[in-house]
Design a protein around this motif. Structure first.
Motif, PDB file in Angstrom:
ATOM      1  N   THR A 155       3.897   5.735  -5.548  1.00  0.00           N
ATOM      2  CA  THR A 155       3.897   5.760  -7.009  1.00  0.00           C
ATOM      3  C   THR A 155       2.801   6.680  -7.540  1.00  0.00           C
ATOM      4  OG1 THR A 155       4.742   3.501  -7.058  1.00  0.00           O
ATOM      5  CG2 THR A 155       3.711   4.317  -9.080  1.00  0.00           C
ATOM      6  N   SER A 156       1.623   6.575  -6.966  1.00  0.00           N
ATOM      7  CA  SER A 156       0.507   7.405  -7.390  1.00  0.00           C
ATOM      8  C   SER A 156       0.775   8.880  -7.100  1.00  0.00           C
ATOM      9  CB  SER A 156      -0.768   6.953  -6.684  1.00  0.00           C
ATOM     10  OG  SER A 156      -1.825   7.832  -6.949  1.00  0.00           O
ATOM     11  N   SER A 157       1.247   9.179  -5.910  1.00  0.00           N
ATOM     12  CA  SER A 157       1.527  10.562  -5.535  1.00  0.00           C
ATOM     13  C   SER A 157       2.613  11.160  -6.415  1.00  0.00           C
ATOM     14  CB  SER A 157       1.960  10.650  -4.070  1.00  0.00           C
ATOM     15  OG  SER A 157       0.901  10.323  -3.230  1.00  0.00           O
ATOM     16  N   TYR A 158       3.658  10.385  -6.660  1.00  0.00           N
ATOM     17  CA  TYR A 158       4.751  10.858  -7.494  1.00  0.00           C
ATOM     18  C   TYR A 158       4.250  11.187  -8.897  1.00  0.00           C
ATOM     19  CZ  TYR A 158       9.175  10.932 -10.024  1.00  0.00           C
ATOM     20  OH  TYR A 158      10.227  11.299 -10.811  1.00  0.00           O
ATOM     21  N   SER A 159       3.425  10.320  -9.449  1.00  0.00           N
ATOM     22  CA  SER A 159       2.899  10.551 -10.798  1.00  0.00           C
ATOM     23  C   SER A 159       2.054  11.818 -10.851  1.00  0.00           C
ATOM     24  CB  SER A 159       2.062   9.356 -11.250  1.00  0.00           C
ATOM     25  OG  SER A 159       2.857   8.206 -11.314  1.00  0.00           O
TER      26      SER A 159
ATOM     27  N   ALA B 146      -3.564  10.596   3.337  1.00  0.00           N
ATOM     28  CA  ALA B 146      -3.842  10.406   4.760  1.00  0.00           C
ATOM     29  C   ALA B 146      -4.711   9.194   5.032  1.00  0.00           C
ATOM     30  CB  ALA B 146      -4.530  11.661   5.314  1.00  0.00           C
ATOM     31  N   LYS B 147      -5.110   8.473   3.999  1.00  0.00           N
ATOM     32  CA  LYS B 147      -5.952   7.282   4.173  1.00  0.00           C
ATOM     33  C   LYS B 147      -5.149   6.132   4.781  1.00  0.00           C
ATOM     34  CE  LYS B 147      -8.342   8.162  -0.089  1.00  0.00           C
ATOM     35  NZ  LYS B 147      -8.617   7.567  -1.380  1.00  0.00           N
ATOM     36  N   ALA B 148      -5.849   5.208   5.383  1.00  0.00           N
ATOM     37  CA  ALA B 148      -5.218   4.022   5.957  1.00  0.00           C
ATOM     38  C   ALA B 148      -4.680   3.133   4.837  1.00  0.00           C
ATOM     39  CB  ALA B 148      -6.208   3.250   6.813  1.00  0.00           C
TER      40      ALA B 148
ATOM     41  N   GLY C 198       0.821  -1.208   0.000  1.00  0.00           N
ATOM     42  CA  GLY C 198       0.000   0.000   0.000  1.00  0.00           C
ATOM     43  C   GLY C 198       0.853   1.256   0.000  1.00  0.00           C
ATOM     44  N   LEU C 199       1.952   1.228   0.743  1.00  0.00           N
ATOM     45  CA  LEU C 199       2.862   2.367   0.770  1.00  0.00           C
ATOM     46  C   LEU C 199       3.502   2.583  -0.597  1.00  0.00           C
ATOM     47  CD1 LEU C 199       4.494   4.566   2.219  1.00  0.00           C
ATOM     48  CD2 LEU C 199       6.112   2.786   2.880  1.00  0.00           C
ATOM     49  N   VAL C 200       3.955   1.513  -1.221  1.00  0.00           N
ATOM     50  CA  VAL C 200       4.574   1.629  -2.542  1.00  0.00           C
ATOM     51  C   VAL C 200       3.558   2.155  -3.558  1.00  0.00           C
ATOM     52  CG1 VAL C 200       5.565   0.299  -4.453  1.00  0.00           C
ATOM     53  CG2 VAL C 200       6.341  -0.104  -2.125  1.00  0.00           C
ATOM     54  N   ASP C 201       2.344   1.643  -3.528  1.00  0.00           N
ATOM     55  CA  ASP C 201       1.302   2.093  -4.452  1.00  0.00           C
ATOM     56  C   ASP C 201       0.992   3.572  -4.244  1.00  0.00           C
ATOM     57  OD1 ASP C 201       1.178  -0.483  -5.428  1.00  0.00           O
ATOM     58  OD2 ASP C 201      -0.660  -0.994  -4.331  1.00  0.00           O
TER      59      ASP C 201
ATOM     60  N   GLY D  57      -1.966  24.773  -4.198  1.00  0.00           N
ATOM     61  CA  GLY D  57      -3.323  24.235  -4.147  1.00  0.00           C
ATOM     62  C   GLY D  57      -3.370  22.754  -4.473  1.00  0.00           C
ATOM     63  N   SER D  58      -2.566  22.343  -5.453  1.00  0.00           N
ATOM     64  CA  SER D  58      -2.544  20.918  -5.798  1.00  0.00           C
ATOM     65  C   SER D  58      -1.932  20.088  -4.667  1.00  0.00           C
ATOM     66  CB  SER D  58      -1.792  20.690  -7.107  1.00  0.00           C
ATOM     67  OG  SER D  58      -0.415  20.975  -6.962  1.00  0.00           O
ATOM     68  N   THR D  59      -0.945  20.647  -3.995  1.00  0.00           N
ATOM     69  CA  THR D  59      -0.352  19.945  -2.849  1.00  0.00           C
ATOM     70  C   THR D  59      -1.403  19.709  -1.771  1.00  0.00           C
ATOM     71  OG1 THR D  59       1.809  20.929  -3.296  1.00  0.00           O
ATOM     72  CG2 THR D  59       1.434  20.055  -1.087  1.00  0.00           C
ATOM     73  N   ILE D  60      -2.193  20.722  -1.498  1.00  0.00           N
ATOM     74  CA  ILE D  60      -3.259  20.589  -0.500  1.00  0.00           C
ATOM     75  C   ILE D  60      -4.333  19.627  -0.993  1.00  0.00           C
ATOM     76  CG2 ILE D  60      -5.133  21.852   0.650  1.00  0.00           C
ATOM     77  CD1 ILE D  60      -3.162  24.265   0.734  1.00  0.00           C
ATOM     78  N   ALA D  61      -4.643  19.672  -2.276  1.00  0.00           N
ATOM     79  CA  ALA D  61      -5.676  18.780  -2.830  1.00  0.00           C
ATOM     80  C   ALA D  61      -5.247  17.316  -2.791  1.00  0.00           C
ATOM     81  CB  ALA D  61      -6.002  19.188  -4.272  1.00  0.00           C
ATOM     82  N   TYR D  62      -3.954  17.036  -2.960  1.00  0.00           N
ATOM     83  CA  TYR D  62      -3.464  15.657  -2.943  1.00  0.00           C
ATOM     84  C   TYR D  62      -3.303  15.111  -1.527  1.00  0.00           C
ATOM     85  CZ  TYR D  62      -2.215  16.561  -7.832  1.00  0.00           C
ATOM     86  OH  TYR D  62      -2.246  16.878  -9.160  1.00  0.00           O
ATOM     87  N   SER D  63      -3.234  15.960  -0.547  1.00  0.00           N
ATOM     88  CA  SER D  63      -2.965  15.529   0.831  1.00  0.00           C
ATOM     89  C   SER D  63      -4.009  14.566   1.408  1.00  0.00           C
ATOM     90  CB  SER D  63      -2.816  16.737   1.751  1.00  0.00           C
ATOM     91  OG  SER D  63      -1.681  17.481   1.371  1.00  0.00           O
ATOM     92  N   PRO D  64      -5.306  14.790   1.248  1.00  0.00           N
ATOM     93  CA  PRO D  64      -6.270  13.852   1.842  1.00  0.00           C
ATOM     94  C   PRO D  64      -6.117  12.412   1.358  1.00  0.00           C
ATOM     95  CG  PRO D  64      -7.388  15.866   1.225  1.00  0.00           C
ATOM     96  CD  PRO D  64      -5.997  15.956   0.667  1.00  0.00           C
ATOM     97  N   SER D  65      -5.762  12.220   0.088  1.00  0.00           N
ATOM     98  CA  SER D  65      -5.600  10.854  -0.393  1.00  0.00           C
ATOM     99  C   SER D  65      -4.386  10.183   0.232  1.00  0.00           C
ATOM    100  CB  SER D  65      -5.499  10.829  -1.922  1.00  0.00           C
ATOM    101  OG  SER D  65      -4.316  11.472  -2.341  1.00  0.00           O
TER     102      SER D  65
END
Length: 106
Positions: free
Chosen positions: A58-62, A101-103, A52-55, A91-99
């Motif tokens: 990868t998603s955040s980096y992309s 923070a998920k378990a 989950g961490l790797v996924d 703004g994009s940094t803040i928008a990406y943050s909630p995803s």
């Protein structure tokens, strides 16, 4: 005081070790609890968490690379001002943050 607070790294550290210092207390508190279970399910949970961490990385980096590349291209071509690019980047940094923070395990 030398170190990260002053913007300089001590000569005996690398960027990787310096960047991990603030979070070094997380792993010692969570890994032993996960690995001391007597059943094999603990290893499966640990594997799922690490995947989950790797996924997530990868998603955040992309997402970040795509957003920043687009903002850079728009700035170079003069389509947007540097202030607008900065605001959209933040703004994009803040928008990406909630995803992020998920378990890891659901």
């Amino acid at each position: 005081m030398q170190g990260i607070a002053c913007g300089m790294l001590p000569s005996s550290t690398s960027w990787h070790t310096a960047s991990l210092r603030p979070s070094k207390g997380v792993a010692p508190s969570s890994v032993p609890r996960t690995l001391t279970d007597t059943d094999l399910a603990a290893i499966v949970r640990l594997r799922r968490m690490s995947q989950g961490l790797v996924d997530r990385l990868t998603s955040s980096y992309s997402k970040v690379m795509l957003t920043n590349s687009a903002l850079l291209a728009l700035g170079i071509t003069g389509a947007i001002a540097s202030q607008a690019s900065s605001m959209l980047h933040n703004g994009s940094t803040i928008a990406y943050s909630p995803s992020n923070a998920k378990a890891y395990l659901r």
